[in-house]
Design a protein around this motif. Structure first.
Motif, PDB file in Angstrom:
ATOM      1  N   LEU A 183     -25.417  68.465 -36.994  1.00 34.65           N
ATOM      2  CA  LEU A 183     -25.847  69.302 -35.875  1.00 34.65           C
ATOM      3  C   LEU A 183     -25.663  70.780 -36.175  1.00 34.65           C
ATOM      4  O   LEU A 183     -26.179  71.631 -35.451  1.00 34.65           O
ATOM      5  CB  LEU A 183     -25.086  68.912 -34.607  1.00 34.65           C
ATOM      6  N   GLY A 184     -24.932  71.086 -37.245  1.00 31.43           N
ATOM      7  CA  GLY A 184     -24.795  72.477 -37.674  1.00 31.43           C
ATOM      8  C   GLY A 184     -25.999  72.983 -38.434  1.00 31.43           C
ATOM      9  O   GLY A 184     -26.077  74.168 -38.760  1.00 31.43           O
ATOM     10  N   GLY A 185     -26.944  72.104 -38.729  1.00 32.87           N
ATOM     11  CA  GLY A 185     -28.167  72.519 -39.394  1.00 32.87           C
ATOM     12  C   GLY A 185     -28.314  71.941 -40.785  1.00 32.87           C
ATOM     13  O   GLY A 185     -27.349  71.478 -41.404  1.00 32.87           O
ATOM     14  N   ILE A 186     -29.546  71.960 -41.260  1.00 29.53           N
ATOM     15  CA  ILE A 186     -29.870  71.583 -42.635  1.00 29.53           C
ATOM     16  C   ILE A 186     -30.354  72.843 -43.347  1.00 29.53           C
ATOM     17  O   ILE A 186     -31.257  73.533 -42.871  1.00 29.53           O
ATOM     18  CB  ILE A 186     -30.965  70.506 -42.690  1.00 29.53           C
ATOM     19  N   TYR A 187     -29.753  73.116 -44.496  1.00 32.90           N
ATOM     20  CA  TYR A 187     -30.069  74.308 -45.287  1.00 32.90           C
ATOM     21  C   TYR A 187     -30.762  73.873 -46.571  1.00 32.90           C
ATOM     22  O   TYR A 187     -30.332  72.921 -47.228  1.00 32.90           O
ATOM     23  CB  TYR A 187     -28.795  75.094 -45.595  1.00 32.90           C
ATOM     24  N   ILE A 188     -31.832  74.584 -46.916  1.00 32.42           N
ATOM     25  CA  ILE A 188     -32.693  74.186 -48.030  1.00 32.42           C
ATOM     26  C   ILE A 188     -32.614  75.228 -49.128  1.00 32.42           C
ATOM     27  O   ILE A 188     -32.903  76.411 -48.911  1.00 32.42           O
ATOM     28  CB  ILE A 188     -34.150  74.033 -47.555  1.00 32.42           C
ATOM     29  N   GLY A 189     -32.187  74.801 -50.304  1.00 35.31           N
ATOM     30  CA  GLY A 189     -32.122  75.675 -51.466  1.00 35.31           C
ATOM     31  C   GLY A 189     -33.079  75.185 -52.543  1.00 35.31           C
ATOM     32  O   GLY A 189     -33.989  74.390 -52.292  1.00 35.31           O
ATOM     33  N   GLY A 190     -32.859  75.648 -53.757  1.00 39.70           N
ATOM     34  CA  GLY A 190     -33.697  75.226 -54.879  1.00 39.70           C
ATOM     35  C   GLY A 190     -34.929  76.093 -55.035  1.00 39.70           C
ATOM     36  O   GLY A 190     -35.415  76.704 -54.075  1.00 39.70           O
ATOM     37  N   GLY A 191     -35.458  76.128 -56.243  1.00 37.95           N
ATOM     38  CA  GLY A 191     -36.541  77.039 -56.558  1.00 37.95           C
ATOM     39  C   GLY A 191     -37.914  76.606 -56.095  1.00 37.95           C
ATOM     40  O   GLY A 191     -38.798  77.446 -55.903  1.00 37.95           O
ATOM     41  N   VAL A 192     -38.145  75.301 -55.895  1.00 37.38           N
ATOM     42  CA  VAL A 192     -39.496  74.840 -55.580  1.00 37.38           C
ATOM     43  C   VAL A 192     -39.962  75.369 -54.230  1.00 37.38           C
ATOM     44  O   VAL A 192     -41.069  75.901 -54.095  1.00 37.38           O
ATOM     45  CB  VAL A 192     -39.581  73.301 -55.619  1.00 37.38           C
ATOM     46  N   VAL A 193     -39.123  75.246 -53.205  1.00 42.39           N
ATOM     47  CA  VAL A 193     -39.520  75.700 -51.874  1.00 42.39           C
ATOM     48  C   VAL A 193     -39.739  77.207 -51.856  1.00 42.39           C
ATOM     49  O   VAL A 193     -40.690  77.700 -51.236  1.00 42.39           O
ATOM     50  CB  VAL A 193     -38.475  75.268 -50.823  1.00 42.39           C
ATOM     51  N   LEU A 194     -38.890  77.951 -52.540  1.00 39.87           N
ATOM     52  CA  LEU A 194     -39.092  79.405 -52.605  1.00 39.87           C
ATOM     53  C   LEU A 194     -40.427  79.730 -53.262  1.00 39.87           C
ATOM     54  O   LEU A 194     -41.114  80.684 -52.877  1.00 39.87           O
ATOM     55  CB  LEU A 194     -37.942  80.060 -53.367  1.00 39.87           C
ATOM     56  N   HIS A 195     -40.813  78.929 -54.253  1.00 41.19           N
ATOM     57  CA  HIS A 195     -42.078  79.161 -54.953  1.00 41.19           C
ATOM     58  C   HIS A 195     -43.277  78.898 -54.047  1.00 41.19           C
ATOM     59  O   HIS A 195     -44.363  79.457 -54.262  1.00 41.19           O
ATOM     60  CB  HIS A 195     -42.154  78.270 -56.195  1.00 41.19           C
ATOM     61  N   LEU A 196     -43.090  78.084 -53.016  1.00 41.22           N
ATOM     62  CA  LEU A 196     -44.178  77.807 -52.082  1.00 41.22           C
ATOM     63  C   LEU A 196     -44.422  78.972 -51.126  1.00 41.22           C
ATOM     64  O   LEU A 196     -45.465  79.022 -50.458  1.00 41.22           O
ATOM     65  CB  LEU A 196     -43.880  76.538 -51.278  1.00 41.22           C
ATOM     66  N   GLY A 197     -43.467  79.892 -51.025  1.00 41.04           N
ATOM     67  CA  GLY A 197     -43.638  81.073 -50.190  1.00 41.04           C
ATOM     68  C   GLY A 197     -43.777  80.725 -48.721  1.00 41.04           C
ATOM     69  O   GLY A 197     -43.225  79.729 -48.235  1.00 41.04           O
ATOM     70  N   ILE A 234     -22.750  70.340 -41.600  1.00 39.92           N
ATOM     71  CA  ILE A 234     -23.928  71.005 -42.158  1.00 39.92           C
ATOM     72  C   ILE A 234     -24.400  70.185 -43.352  1.00 39.92           C
ATOM     73  O   ILE A 234     -23.586  69.671 -44.127  1.00 39.92           O
ATOM     74  CB  ILE A 234     -23.568  72.440 -42.600  1.00 39.92           C
ATOM     75  N   GLY A 235     -25.702  70.079 -43.527  1.00 39.89           N
ATOM     76  CA  GLY A 235     -26.262  69.411 -44.698  1.00 39.89           C
ATOM     77  C   GLY A 235     -27.064  70.377 -45.538  1.00 39.89           C
ATOM     78  O   GLY A 235     -27.608  71.368 -45.025  1.00 39.89           O
ATOM     79  N   LEU A 236     -27.137  70.126 -46.834  1.00 45.27           N
ATOM     80  CA  LEU A 236     -27.923  70.941 -47.755  1.00 45.27           C
ATOM     81  C   LEU A 236     -28.767  70.052 -48.647  1.00 45.27           C
ATOM     82  O   LEU A 236     -28.305  69.009 -49.123  1.00 45.27           O
ATOM     83  CB  LEU A 236     -27.022  71.802 -48.647  1.00 45.27           C
ATOM     84  N   VAL A 237     -30.007  70.476 -48.888  1.00 48.61           N
ATOM     85  CA  VAL A 237     -30.864  69.828 -49.872  1.00 48.61           C
ATOM     86  C   VAL A 237     -31.560  70.928 -50.661  1.00 48.61           C
ATOM     87  O   VAL A 237     -31.775  72.032 -50.159  1.00 48.61           O
ATOM     88  CB  VAL A 237     -31.912  68.892 -49.229  1.00 48.61           C
ATOM     89  N   GLY A 238     -31.895  70.635 -51.896  1.00 50.49           N
ATOM     90  CA  GLY A 238     -32.591  71.638 -52.699  1.00 50.49           C
ATOM     91  C   GLY A 238     -33.316  71.013 -53.863  1.00 50.49           C
ATOM     92  O   GLY A 238     -32.742  70.238 -54.637  1.00 50.49           O
ATOM     93  N   ALA A 239     -34.595  71.346 -53.976  1.00 45.37           N
ATOM     94  CA  ALA A 239     -35.425  70.799 -55.048  1.00 45.37           C
ATOM     95  C   ALA A 239     -35.640  71.848 -56.122  1.00 45.37           C
ATOM     96  O   ALA A 239     -36.124  72.945 -55.842  1.00 45.37           O
ATOM     97  CB  ALA A 239     -36.769  70.339 -54.489  1.00 45.37           C
TER      98      ALA A 239
END
Length: 341
Positions: free
Chosen positions: A273-287, A148-153
Motif C-alpha cells: 500500500l506504500g506504492g510500487i516503484y519502477i526502475g530499470g533502463g527499459v521503462v526510461l527508454h520508453l519515455g 513498498i514494492g520495486l520492479v525494474g526491467a
C-alpha cells in the motif's frame, strides 16, 4: 507520496564519519559497471560507467576506475550487483564474472567491501527520493509506513521490497524476477508456448526485460507465420514508437502489459500500500509513452483485488543513479553499527 517519511539514518551522518577517506560506490549490471566516489554525506562525485565486457574480472573494473579517478585513498566500498548475494561467492547470472568477496577485498586493499543485491540497493534509495525524482503513472495514494514494492526491467528483471520497523526501513532480498511467467490472455499464452520451445521454465524475466522485448517480438512473428527478424530491444522501441511498425508497437504494448502483471502480483503479495516503484533502463527508454501504455490498466485489472490495486500508486524512478543513493545508505548503516558495537 511515500518519500520523505521516516527518513533513513543517513540524514544524521556527519562529515567526521568520512575522515578516513572517500567511499567507493558501485552499481554492477549485466552490461555496465557504474562507479562513483562519496567524499562526504550526500556528495556523490566522479561518476563513470565502464562496459562490463571490457574487463575479465570484477576487480579489473574496480582497479580501472580507481586509476581513472586518480587513485583516491578508499578504505570502504559497497557494490550493488544484479545477482543474488548469499555468502562469499558471487557468480553473476547475466555476466561471466565470478569471484570471492573476501579475496576481492584483500586484492583491492579495502577495509570493507560490502556486496548487496541491486534491488536491495534501489529499495533503500526509495525513502530518500524527492518528488522530482519520480513520475507517478495513474492514480492511487501511498499509505504512510506501509510496505513498498520495486520492479525494474533492464538486462534482467529486478524485484525488491521495503518494510518499516524498528525506526528504519528494512529491505527485502528477492529474486522475484525468476517467478514463472503468468499470461493474462490468449495472445500472451501463445507467447508463453513459443518460449517453452526453448526454455523449460519461462520466468517473468525472460519476457519482462530488454532481452524479453526481443523474445516477444520473435514470438509474434512466429505466431503469425512471418519470417524471423532479429531486432535488438532499442530497434524494437524505435520502430514501434517512432516508425509505425505494427509488430514492434504491439511488442512494446505487450511488454508494458506484462510489466503491469508483474507489478500487480508484487503489490498483492506484499500488500504494498506504500506504492510500487519502477526502475530499470527499459521503462526510461520508453519515455512519456509509458504513461499512455497499457501498464496501469493491466496493473489495476486484478479480478477480486481490483479495488485494492486501484488504490496503490505506481511511480517511475527518474533520478540519475538511484542505486548509489541506496548503497550509500546501506554502507553508512553498516559502518555505524560496526563503530557502535
Amino acid at each position: 507520496m511515500q518519500t520523505g517519511q521516516q527518513n533513513s539514518a543517513t540524514s544524521h551522518v556527519g562529515n567526521d564519519e568520512y575522515a578516513d577517506g572517500p567511499r567507493l560506490l558501485a552499481d554492477i549490471g549485466g552490461t555496465n559497471a557504474r562507479f562513483a566516489l562519496e567524499p562526504g554525506p550526500n556528495r556523490i562525485e566522479a561518476i563513470k560507467t565502464l562496459p562490463a565486457a571490457d574487463y575479465q574480472e570484477f576487480t579489473d573494473a574496480v582497479l580501472a576506475y580507481l586509476q581513472q579517478a586518480g587513485h583516491p585513498p578508499v578504505r570502504h566500498a559497497v557494490v550493488a550487483i544484479a545477482n543474488p548475494v548469499q555468502g562469499d561467492q558471487i557468480k553473476m547470472t547475466n555476466h561471466d564474472w565470478a569471484f570471492s568477496i573476501e579475496a576481492a577485498r584483500q586484492l583491492l586493499g579495502f577495509d570493507t567491501l560490502l556486496l548487496v543485491n541491486d534491488f536491495t540497493a534501489l529499495s533503500m534509495a526509495v525513502p530518500q527520493l524527492k518528488p522530482s525524482d519520480l513520475l507517478q503513472v495513474g492514480g492511487g495514494q501511498a499509505a504512510v509506513g506501509s510496505p513498498i514494492g520495486l520492479v525494474g526491467a533492464g538486462t534482467g528483471l529486478g524485484v525488491g521490497g521495503l518494510v518499516y520497523g524498528g525506526g528504519r526501513w528494512l529491505p527485502l532480498a528477492s529474486e522475484g524476477g525468476h517467478v514463472s511467467f503468468s499470461p493474462a490472455n490468449p495472445r500472451e499464452a501463445a507467447i508463453l508456448a513459443y518460449g517453452w520451445r526453448t526454455y523449460e521454465h519461462l520466468s517473468a524475466e525472460r519476457l519482462v526485460s530488454g532481452p524479453g522485448l526481443e523474445l516477444i517480438h520473435q514470438a509474434l512473428l512466429d505466431i503469425e507465420g512471418l519470417p524471423a527478424e532479429e531486432l535488438k530491444a532499442e530497434q524494437i522501441v524505435e520502430r514501434g514508437l517512432q516508425q509505425g511498425d505494427l509488430h514492434c508497437k504491439e511488442t512494446v504494448d505487450i511488454f508494458c502489459s506484462m510489466l503491469g502483471t508483474v507489478a500487480a502480483n508484487l503489490a498483492v503479495t506484499l500488500g504494498a500500500l506504500g506504492g510500487i516503484y519502477i526502475g530499470g533502463g527499459v521503462v526510461l527508454h520508453l519515455g512519456d509513452y509509458f504513461e499512455r501504455s497499457p501498464f496501469r490498466a493491466r496493473f489495476e485489472n486484478k479480478g477480486r483485488m481490483t479495488a485494492l490495486t486501484k488504490k496503490i500508486p505506481t511511480f517511475v524512478i527518474t533520478a540519475d543513479y538511484p542505486a548509489f543513493i541506496g548503497v550509500s545508505a546501506i554502507l553508512g548503516e553498516k559502518l555505524r553499527d560496526k563503530r557502535d558495537a
